[in-house]
Design a protein around this motif. Structure first.
Motif, PDB file in Angstrom:
ATOM      1  N   MET A 104      -6.070  19.516  -5.120  1.00 18.98           N
ATOM      2  CA  MET A 104      -5.435  18.281  -5.566  1.00 18.98           C
ATOM      3  C   MET A 104      -6.527  17.230  -5.769  1.00 18.98           C
ATOM      4  O   MET A 104      -6.696  16.304  -4.981  1.00 18.98           O
ATOM      5  CB  MET A 104      -4.384  17.800  -4.565  1.00 18.98           C
ATOM      6  CG  MET A 104      -3.578  16.597  -5.062  1.00 18.98           C
ATOM      7  SD  MET A 104      -2.165  16.191  -4.014  1.00 18.98           S
ATOM      8  CE  MET A 104      -0.989  17.422  -4.551  1.00 18.98           C
ATOM      9  N   SER A 105      -7.263  17.376  -6.853  1.00 16.90           N
ATOM     10  CA  SER A 105      -8.371  16.474  -7.147  1.00 16.90           C
ATOM     11  C   SER A 105      -7.845  15.165  -7.728  1.00 16.90           C
ATOM     12  O   SER A 105      -7.071  15.176  -8.694  1.00 16.90           O
ATOM     13  CB  SER A 105      -9.329  17.133  -8.145  1.00 16.90           C
ATOM     14  OG  SER A 105     -10.394  16.269  -8.462  1.00 16.90           O
ATOM     15  N   PRO A 106      -8.216  14.021  -7.162  1.00 18.95           N
ATOM     16  CA  PRO A 106      -7.722  12.740  -7.678  1.00 18.95           C
ATOM     17  C   PRO A 106      -8.281  12.430  -9.067  1.00 18.95           C
ATOM     18  O   PRO A 106      -9.369  12.872  -9.428  1.00 18.95           O
ATOM     19  CB  PRO A 106      -8.223  11.728  -6.642  1.00 18.95           C
ATOM     20  CG  PRO A 106      -9.408  12.387  -6.016  1.00 18.95           C
ATOM     21  CD  PRO A 106      -9.111  13.852  -6.004  1.00 18.95           C
ATOM     22  N   ASP A 107      -7.511  11.665  -9.837  1.00 15.83           N
ATOM     23  CA  ASP A 107      -7.956  11.211 -11.153  1.00 15.83           C
ATOM     24  C   ASP A 107      -8.752   9.915 -11.040  1.00 15.83           C
ATOM     25  O   ASP A 107      -9.617   9.630 -11.863  1.00 15.83           O
ATOM     26  CB  ASP A 107      -6.748  10.981 -12.065  1.00 15.83           C
ATOM     27  CG  ASP A 107      -5.895  12.222 -12.198  1.00 15.83           C
ATOM     28  OD1 ASP A 107      -6.400  13.222 -12.722  1.00 15.83           O
ATOM     29  OD2 ASP A 107      -4.727  12.201 -11.768  1.00 15.83           O
ATOM     30  N   LYS A 108      -8.425   9.128 -10.010  1.00 20.73           N
ATOM     31  CA  LYS A 108      -9.073   7.832  -9.819  1.00 20.73           C
ATOM     32  C   LYS A 108      -9.511   7.709  -8.362  1.00 20.73           C
ATOM     33  O   LYS A 108      -8.769   8.044  -7.450  1.00 20.73           O
ATOM     34  CB  LYS A 108      -8.112   6.687 -10.148  1.00 20.73           C
ATOM     35  CG  LYS A 108      -7.565   6.724 -11.576  1.00 20.73           C
ATOM     36  CD  LYS A 108      -6.605   5.568 -11.818  1.00 20.73           C
ATOM     37  CE  LYS A 108      -6.038   5.605 -13.231  1.00 20.73           C
ATOM     38  NZ  LYS A 108      -5.140   4.459 -13.513  1.00 20.73           N
ATOM     39  N   ILE A 109     -10.728   7.214  -8.184  1.00 20.56           N
ATOM     40  CA  ILE A 109     -11.231   6.918  -6.849  1.00 20.56           C
ATOM     41  C   ILE A 109     -11.349   5.404  -6.723  1.00 20.56           C
ATOM     42  O   ILE A 109     -12.029   4.760  -7.516  1.00 20.56           O
ATOM     43  CB  ILE A 109     -12.611   7.563  -6.598  1.00 20.56           C
ATOM     44  CG1 ILE A 109     -12.510   9.088  -6.629  1.00 20.56           C
ATOM     45  CG2 ILE A 109     -13.188   7.078  -5.273  1.00 20.56           C
ATOM     46  CD1 ILE A 109     -11.703   9.689  -5.508  1.00 20.56           C
ATOM     47  N   MET A 110     -10.669   4.851  -5.727  1.00 25.22           N
ATOM     48  CA  MET A 110     -10.784   3.429  -5.450  1.00 25.22           C
ATOM     49  C   MET A 110     -11.786   3.264  -4.304  1.00 25.22           C
ATOM     50  O   MET A 110     -11.499   3.622  -3.165  1.00 25.22           O
ATOM     51  CB  MET A 110      -9.422   2.839  -5.083  1.00 25.22           C
ATOM     52  CG  MET A 110      -9.448   1.340  -4.869  1.00 25.22           C
ATOM     53  SD  MET A 110      -7.783   0.636  -4.601  1.00 25.22           S
ATOM     54  CE  MET A 110      -7.210   0.534  -6.297  1.00 25.22           C
ATOM     55  N   ALA A 132     -13.673   5.368 -11.673  1.00 21.97           N
ATOM     56  CA  ALA A 132     -14.135   4.692 -10.463  1.00 21.97           C
ATOM     57  C   ALA A 132     -13.643   3.248 -10.490  1.00 21.97           C
ATOM     58  O   ALA A 132     -14.035   2.468 -11.360  1.00 21.97           O
ATOM     59  CB  ALA A 132     -15.659   4.733 -10.372  1.00 21.97           C
ATOM     60  N   ILE A 133     -12.758   2.915  -9.551  1.00 24.35           N
ATOM     61  CA  ILE A 133     -12.251   1.553  -9.403  1.00 24.35           C
ATOM     62  C   ILE A 133     -12.923   0.971  -8.170  1.00 24.35           C
ATOM     63  O   ILE A 133     -12.735   1.470  -7.063  1.00 24.35           O
ATOM     64  CB  ILE A 133     -10.724   1.534  -9.238  1.00 24.35           C
ATOM     65  CG1 ILE A 133     -10.053   2.234 -10.421  1.00 24.35           C
ATOM     66  CG2 ILE A 133     -10.211   0.114  -9.093  1.00 24.35           C
ATOM     67  CD1 ILE A 133      -8.565   2.457 -10.236  1.00 24.35           C
ATOM     68  N   ILE A 134     -13.719  -0.062  -8.350  1.00 27.91           N
ATOM     69  CA  ILE A 134     -14.517  -0.594  -7.250  1.00 27.91           C
ATOM     70  C   ILE A 134     -14.063  -2.010  -6.899  1.00 27.91           C
ATOM     71  O   ILE A 134     -13.851  -2.850  -7.781  1.00 27.91           O
ATOM     72  CB  ILE A 134     -16.009  -0.586  -7.614  1.00 27.91           C
ATOM     73  CG1 ILE A 134     -16.480   0.862  -7.844  1.00 27.91           C
ATOM     74  CG2 ILE A 134     -16.847  -1.249  -6.530  1.00 27.91           C
ATOM     75  CD1 ILE A 134     -17.903   0.988  -8.315  1.00 27.91           C
TER      76      ILE A 134
END
Length: 263
Positions: A104-110, A132-134
């Motif tokens: 279950m690989s995420p599409d977005k990493i916060m 990548a949401i930073i």
């Protein structure tokens, strides 16, 4: 009670939402419980949150209460009580990469941190086609990290961001664009990303195309010569590659020089 077809539609809609994972470097960015709640609300507005990880060091007095304060919000509070520098950062990076290669690989990493140690992680995320949401605190963020982000926010603005998300939005009917027009915006978007020194991964190029063309709202808004629509962004890219307009290498896009001059 939901009928079978309603339940199926609800499940299908849920599965179509992007998967979002939160990785929070608490030493770099400390938030109150109310701010953490706003952070979760922002994450939920980006898709379906599948993991919420906070990395802290219980041996540090200013971090000892993290688990008590934030555990009830559903965060996975991971204690890294190691005195060595960057030990929590290294654990965060290792866990993030492990999840990216899971079933279950995420599409977005916060990513909640302004630490420059995460620049390489963001590069790796984008090479894998992830967003990548930073979020970082004002005055505590490396410029390179900020520039690389697909989306960047200051943590000080969290309450306003959530307020904006909750405002009713007017949905307008937009027209289709044809393939040749979309291809033009594709070339412009790649050129823009390259000139900024940013990775030309699909997610960034798609976002730049949306910014440049009001009538483009995703691959389904592109009409082909036979009146059909592209099923996904990759299919549109493959068509542009076949036409000799762009090149694709390891999920990044590049311009063919002759086409760049013609555009």
């Amino acid at each position: 009670m939901l009928h079978a077809n309603q339940s199926s539609k609800k499940k299908q809609t849920s599965q179509q939402l992007p998967l979002v994972s939160i990785y929070w470097d608490y030493q770099n960015a400390k938030l109150s419980p109310s701010q953490a709640k706003s952070l979760l609300d922002l994450a939920k507005s980006k898709g379906r949150v599948i993991s919420k990880n906070i990395y802290y060091n219980s041996q540090r007095e200013d971090q000892a209460a993290v688990k008590d304060d934030l555990d009830n919000l559903g965060f996975n509070c991971l204690d890294v009580p190691c005195p060595l520098k960057n030990s929590a950062d290294n654990q965060l990076i290792a866990d993030c990469l492990e999840e990216l290669h899971s079933n279950m690989s995420p599409d977005k990493i916060m990513l909640i941190s302004g630490d420059g140690d995460f620049v390489k992680l963001v590069h790796n995320l984008q090479k894998l086609g992830k967003q990548a949401i930073i979020l970082a605190q004002i005055g505590n963020v490396k410029q390179k990290l900020k520039e690389l982000a697909d989306e960047f926010y200051f943590l000080d603005d969290l309450s306003q961001l959530i307020s904006d998300k909750n405002q009713p939005q007017i949905i307008s009917v937009v027209s289709q664009i044809n393939y040749n027009e979309a291809r033009k915006y594709l070339i412009e978007a790649i050129d823009t990303a390259l000139s900024q020194g940013k990775p030309t991964v699909f997610s960034r190029i798609d976002r730049l195309m949306r910014q440049r063309c009001a009538n483009y709202y995703g691959c389904s808004s592109i009409s082909t010569t036979d009146g059909k629509k592209f099923k996904n962004f990759s299919q549109f890219i493959d068509a542009a590659v076949r036409d000799g307009k762009v090149q694709k290498q390891n999920q990044e896009l590049f311009l063919i020089e002759l086409d760049k001059l013609a555009a």
